[in-house]
Design a protein around this motif. Structure first.
Motif, mmCIF file in Angstrom:
data_model
loop_
_atom_site.group_PDB
_atom_site.id
_atom_site.type_symbol
_atom_site.label_atom_id
_atom_site.label_comp_id
_atom_site.label_asym_id
_atom_site.label_seq_id
_atom_site.Cartn_x
_atom_site.Cartn_y
_atom_site.Cartn_z
ATOM 1 N N LYS A 37 -5.470 0.666 13.151
ATOM 2 C CA LYS A 37 -5.511 1.267 11.816
ATOM 3 C C LYS A 37 -4.873 0.367 10.767
ATOM 4 O O LYS A 37 -5.249 0.402 9.606
ATOM 5 C CB LYS A 37 -4.816 2.624 11.820
ATOM 6 C CG LYS A 37 -5.596 3.681 12.564
ATOM 7 C CD LYS A 37 -4.886 4.999 12.509
ATOM 8 C CE LYS A 37 -5.653 6.047 13.292
ATOM 9 N NZ LYS A 37 -4.995 7.345 13.270
ATOM 10 N N SER A 38 -3.901 -0.452 11.169
ATOM 11 C CA SER A 38 -3.251 -1.327 10.200
ATOM 12 C C SER A 38 -4.167 -2.447 9.748
ATOM 13 O O SER A 38 -3.918 -3.070 8.727
ATOM 14 C CB SER A 38 -1.966 -1.922 10.790
ATOM 15 O OG SER A 38 -2.266 -2.856 11.800
ATOM 16 N N GLU A 80 3.039 1.676 14.115
ATOM 17 C CA GLU A 80 1.730 2.256 13.771
ATOM 18 C C GLU A 80 1.867 3.221 12.604
ATOM 19 O O GLU A 80 1.023 3.239 11.704
ATOM 20 C CB GLU A 80 1.136 2.969 14.974
ATOM 21 C CG GLU A 80 0.594 2.038 16.027
ATOM 22 C CD GLU A 80 0.048 2.778 17.239
ATOM 23 O OE1 GLU A 80 0.082 4.033 17.266
ATOM 24 O OE2 GLU A 80 -0.410 2.094 18.161
ATOM 25 N N GLY A 116 2.021 1.415 9.445
ATOM 26 C CA GLY A 116 0.877 0.554 9.170
ATOM 27 C C GLY A 116 1.145 -0.920 9.425
ATOM 28 O O GLY A 116 0.470 -1.778 8.881
ATOM 29 N N ASP A 135 0.816 -1.210 0.000
ATOM 30 C CA ASP A 135 0.000 0.000 0.000
ATOM 31 C C ASP A 135 0.851 1.262 0.000
ATOM 32 O O ASP A 135 0.355 2.344 0.258
ATOM 33 C CB ASP A 135 -0.932 0.002 1.217
ATOM 34 C CG ASP A 135 -1.919 -1.140 1.165
ATOM 35 O OD1 ASP A 135 -2.406 -1.457 0.064
ATOM 36 O OD2 ASP A 135 -2.199 -1.730 2.229
ATOM 37 N N LEU A 191 3.039 2.302 2.161
ATOM 38 C CA LEU A 191 3.014 2.957 3.463
ATOM 39 C C LEU A 191 4.376 3.540 3.811
ATOM 40 O O LEU A 191 4.485 4.375 4.693
ATOM 41 C CB LEU A 191 2.570 1.967 4.538
ATOM 42 C CG LEU A 191 1.153 1.435 4.342
ATOM 43 C CD1 LEU A 191 0.854 0.329 5.340
ATOM 44 C CD2 LEU A 191 0.141 2.551 4.483
#
Length: 107
Positions: free
Chosen positions: A84-85, A76, A79, A32, A34
């Motif tokens: 949230k992950s 965090e 991610g 993604d 991140l």
């Protein structure tokens, strides 16, 4: 020159334990995007901290609490860890799920 969408580049100052973490976690941040090349230093720092923690655990000692807290925060941000992950981004098609969206709006 930094390519904004490129993967983080592994620095030469990673510890051996940090490199193990890099290999394990780089696949978690790449799908993604991140972490990008701009995040290389911070991602490497995260890897070294987690690697040092792993070495402490393997030696039968407890890593410093500050290392544990910082690794959690950084995970965090990338991610890798936390509620949230585990959320799927963009799954509602842009619709709001705010229960207070109608607050103050009369029919």
């Amino acid at each position: 020159m930094i390519e904004p969408d490129a993967l983080p580049s592994k620095p030469d100052w990673l510890t051996a334990a940090g490199e193990e973490v890099w290999i394990d976690d780089i696949g978690r941040v790449t799908p993604d995007r991140l972490a990008t090349e701009k995040d290389s230093t911070m991602f490497a720092t995260y890897c070294n901290i987690v690697g040092a923690m792993a070495e402490a655990w393997r030696a039968g000692s407890v890593p410093p609490a500050a290392h544990i807290m910082e690794a959690r925060k950084m995970a965090e941000q990338f991610g890798i860890f936390g509620r949230k992950s585990r959320l799927k981004v963009g799954g509602d098609g842009g619709k709001t799920t705010n229960p207070f969206a109608r607050n103050g709006v009369r029919r």
